[in-house]
Design a protein around this motif. Structure first.
Motif, PDB file in Angstrom:
ATOM      1  N   ILE A 174      31.062  36.983  46.862  1.00  0.00           N
ATOM      2  CA  ILE A 174      30.926  36.733  45.474  1.00  0.00           C
ATOM      3  C   ILE A 174      31.951  36.162  45.160  1.00  0.00           C
ATOM      4  O   ILE A 174      33.255  36.304  45.244  1.00  0.00           O
ATOM      5  N   VAL A 175      31.765  34.928  44.441  1.00  0.00           N
ATOM      6  CA  VAL A 175      32.875  33.891  43.598  1.00  0.00           C
ATOM      7  C   VAL A 175      33.014  34.500  42.219  1.00  0.00           C
ATOM      8  O   VAL A 175      31.930  34.229  41.432  1.00  0.00           O
ATOM      9  N   MET A 176      34.090  34.656  41.790  1.00  0.00           N
ATOM     10  CA  MET A 176      34.344  34.921  40.269  1.00  0.00           C
ATOM     11  C   MET A 176      35.169  33.475  39.834  1.00  0.00           C
ATOM     12  O   MET A 176      35.948  33.370  40.353  1.00  0.00           O
ATOM     13  N   LYS A 177      34.586  33.279  38.616  1.00  0.00           N
ATOM     14  CA  LYS A 177      35.212  32.152  38.125  1.00  0.00           C
ATOM     15  C   LYS A 177      35.512  32.118  36.613  1.00  0.00           C
ATOM     16  O   LYS A 177      34.611  32.963  36.095  1.00  0.00           O
ATOM     17  N   ALA A 178      36.910  31.872  36.180  1.00  0.00           N
ATOM     18  CA  ALA A 178      37.099  32.128  34.887  1.00  0.00           C
ATOM     19  C   ALA A 178      38.090  31.039  34.513  1.00  0.00           C
ATOM     20  O   ALA A 178      38.715  30.202  35.230  1.00  0.00           O
ATOM     21  N   GLU A 179      38.672  31.136  33.208  1.00  0.00           N
ATOM     22  CA  GLU A 179      39.552  30.012  32.634  1.00  0.00           C
ATOM     23  C   GLU A 179      41.096  30.491  32.985  1.00  0.00           C
ATOM     24  O   GLU A 179      41.929  29.548  33.008  1.00  0.00           O
ATOM     25  N   SER A 180      41.277  31.953  33.303  1.00  0.00           N
ATOM     26  CA  SER A 180      42.735  32.018  33.731  1.00  0.00           C
ATOM     27  C   SER A 180      42.829  33.228  34.908  1.00  0.00           C
ATOM     28  O   SER A 180      41.731  33.907  34.775  1.00  0.00           O
ATOM     29  N   THR A 181      43.772  33.664  35.260  1.00  0.00           N
ATOM     30  CA  THR A 181      43.862  34.563  36.157  1.00  0.00           C
ATOM     31  C   THR A 181      43.851  35.877  35.221  1.00  0.00           C
ATOM     32  O   THR A 181      43.177  36.947  36.059  1.00  0.00           O
ATOM     33  N   PHE A 182      44.175  36.050  34.111  1.00  0.00           N
ATOM     34  CA  PHE A 182      44.119  37.188  33.399  1.00  0.00           C
ATOM     35  C   PHE A 182      42.609  37.874  33.245  1.00  0.00           C
ATOM     36  O   PHE A 182      42.376  38.915  33.304  1.00  0.00           O
ATOM     37  N   GLN A 183      41.910  36.828  32.975  1.00  0.00           N
ATOM     38  CA  GLN A 183      40.280  36.953  32.771  1.00  0.00           C
ATOM     39  C   GLN A 183      39.873  37.352  34.013  1.00  0.00           C
ATOM     40  O   GLN A 183      39.093  38.227  34.306  1.00  0.00           O
ATOM     41  N   LEU A 184      40.266  37.027  35.201  1.00  0.00           N
ATOM     42  CA  LEU A 184      39.732  37.363  36.488  1.00  0.00           C
ATOM     43  C   LEU A 184      40.114  38.908  36.784  1.00  0.00           C
ATOM     44  O   LEU A 184      39.307  39.607  37.415  1.00  0.00           O
ATOM     45  N   GLN A 185      41.256  39.051  36.282  1.00  0.00           N
ATOM     46  CA  GLN A 185      41.758  40.620  36.576  1.00  0.00           C
ATOM     47  C   GLN A 185      40.994  41.485  35.578  1.00  0.00           C
ATOM     48  O   GLN A 185      40.764  42.656  36.030  1.00  0.00           O
ATOM     49  N   GLN A 186      40.305  40.975  34.709  1.00  0.00           N
ATOM     50  CA  GLN A 186      39.380  41.675  33.769  1.00  0.00           C
ATOM     51  C   GLN A 186      38.205  41.899  34.435  1.00  0.00           C
ATOM     52  O   GLN A 186      37.459  42.853  34.082  1.00  0.00           O
ATOM     53  N   MET A 187      37.643  41.051  35.094  1.00  0.00           N
ATOM     54  CA  MET A 187      36.299  40.912  35.591  1.00  0.00           C
ATOM     55  C   MET A 187      36.220  41.646  36.725  1.00  0.00           C
ATOM     56  O   MET A 187      35.079  42.266  36.871  1.00  0.00           O
ATOM     57  N   LEU A 188      37.246  41.803  37.622  1.00  0.00           N
ATOM     58  CA  LEU A 188      37.053  42.537  38.836  1.00  0.00           C
ATOM     59  C   LEU A 188      36.766  44.186  38.659  1.00  0.00           C
ATOM     60  O   LEU A 188      35.603  44.592  39.177  1.00  0.00           O
ATOM     61  N   PRO A 189      37.128  44.982  37.555  1.00  0.00           N
ATOM     62  CA  PRO A 189      36.960  46.223  37.384  1.00  0.00           C
ATOM     63  C   PRO A 189      35.378  46.276  36.895  1.00  0.00           C
ATOM     64  O   PRO A 189      34.482  47.183  37.000  1.00  0.00           O
ATOM     65  N   ILE A 190      34.933  45.101  36.123  1.00  0.00           N
ATOM     66  CA  ILE A 190      33.511  45.130  35.656  1.00  0.00           C
ATOM     67  C   ILE A 190      32.430  45.131  36.929  1.00  0.00           C
ATOM     68  O   ILE A 190      31.664  46.026  36.879  1.00  0.00           O
ATOM     69  N   LEU A 191      32.804  44.089  37.840  1.00  0.00           N
ATOM     70  CA  LEU A 191      32.007  44.195  39.248  1.00  0.00           C
ATOM     71  C   LEU A 191      31.996  45.467  40.025  1.00  0.00           C
ATOM     72  O   LEU A 191      31.108  46.110  40.465  1.00  0.00           O
ATOM     73  N   TYR A 192      33.455  46.107  39.998  1.00  0.00           N
ATOM     74  CA  TYR A 192      33.452  47.428  40.709  1.00  0.00           C
ATOM     75  C   TYR A 192      32.696  48.555  40.084  1.00  0.00           C
ATOM     76  O   TYR A 192      31.807  49.162  40.639  1.00  0.00           O
TER      77      TYR A 192
END
Length: 160
Positions: free
Chosen positions: A46-64
């Motif tokens: 699964i590839v997560m794409k966002a504008e910043s690394t901070f947003q990626l860090q926020q997206m990971l718990p959503i996926l989990y």
């Protein structure tokens, strides 16, 4: 002779549903408004794409959280490195399936060390456990459930 198989599999349909739900939540959350943050499912990742690394860090718990609600053990997800390219950032999450040979040998060793009256054979990415009594097989299943092997195991194909 009674037997069962030890496997490590993911329900691909449930993974797809969890990714879709995570995409819906990211699209509706206020802190992601106007950004092109999304999850993309590929064959074995699964590839997560966002504008910043901070947003990626926020997206990971959503996926989990979505994976957990769908009954998928998050131990089978392995996060990769974050790749930041200035405008966008992305992170790949590998989906682990199948039992690798190192883990299979470790499982066989654990079963032999407990001196259970069962035989274990490695068949590709799964293990076949056979024994004379059904109780011995159930004891092996309980013992393996108590072990921390770093990967979720399923026990299927139980036959008498």
């Amino acid at each position: 002779m009674p037997s069962f198989d030890i496997v490590s599999e993911l329900d691909s349909h449930e993974v797809t549903n969890a990714v879709d739900q995570a995409n819906k939540e990211v699209a509706t959350r206020f802190d992601f408004k106007g950004s092109n943050a999304c999850f993309e499912q590929q064959d074995d990742s699964i590839v997560m794409k966002a504008e910043s690394t901070f947003q990626l860090q926020q997206m990971l718990p959503i996926l989990y959280a979505k994976m957990g609600k769908r009954g998928i053990d998050i131990a089978c997800l392995e996060s990769g490195k974050i790749q930041d390219t200035g405008k966008t950032a992305q992170q790949s999450i590998a989906l682990k399936q199948g039992i690798e040979s190192d883990l299979a040998k470790k499982i066989v060793k654990i079963i032999k060390d407990k001196k259970l009256k069962v035989q274990t054979a490695i068949n590709g990415d799964k293990l076949r456990v056979t024994g004379k009594k059904r109780d011995d097989l159930q004891e092996a299943i309980q013992m393996l459930r108590g072990e921390d092997l770093g990967q979720p195991l399923q026990f299927n194909n139980f036959r008498d």
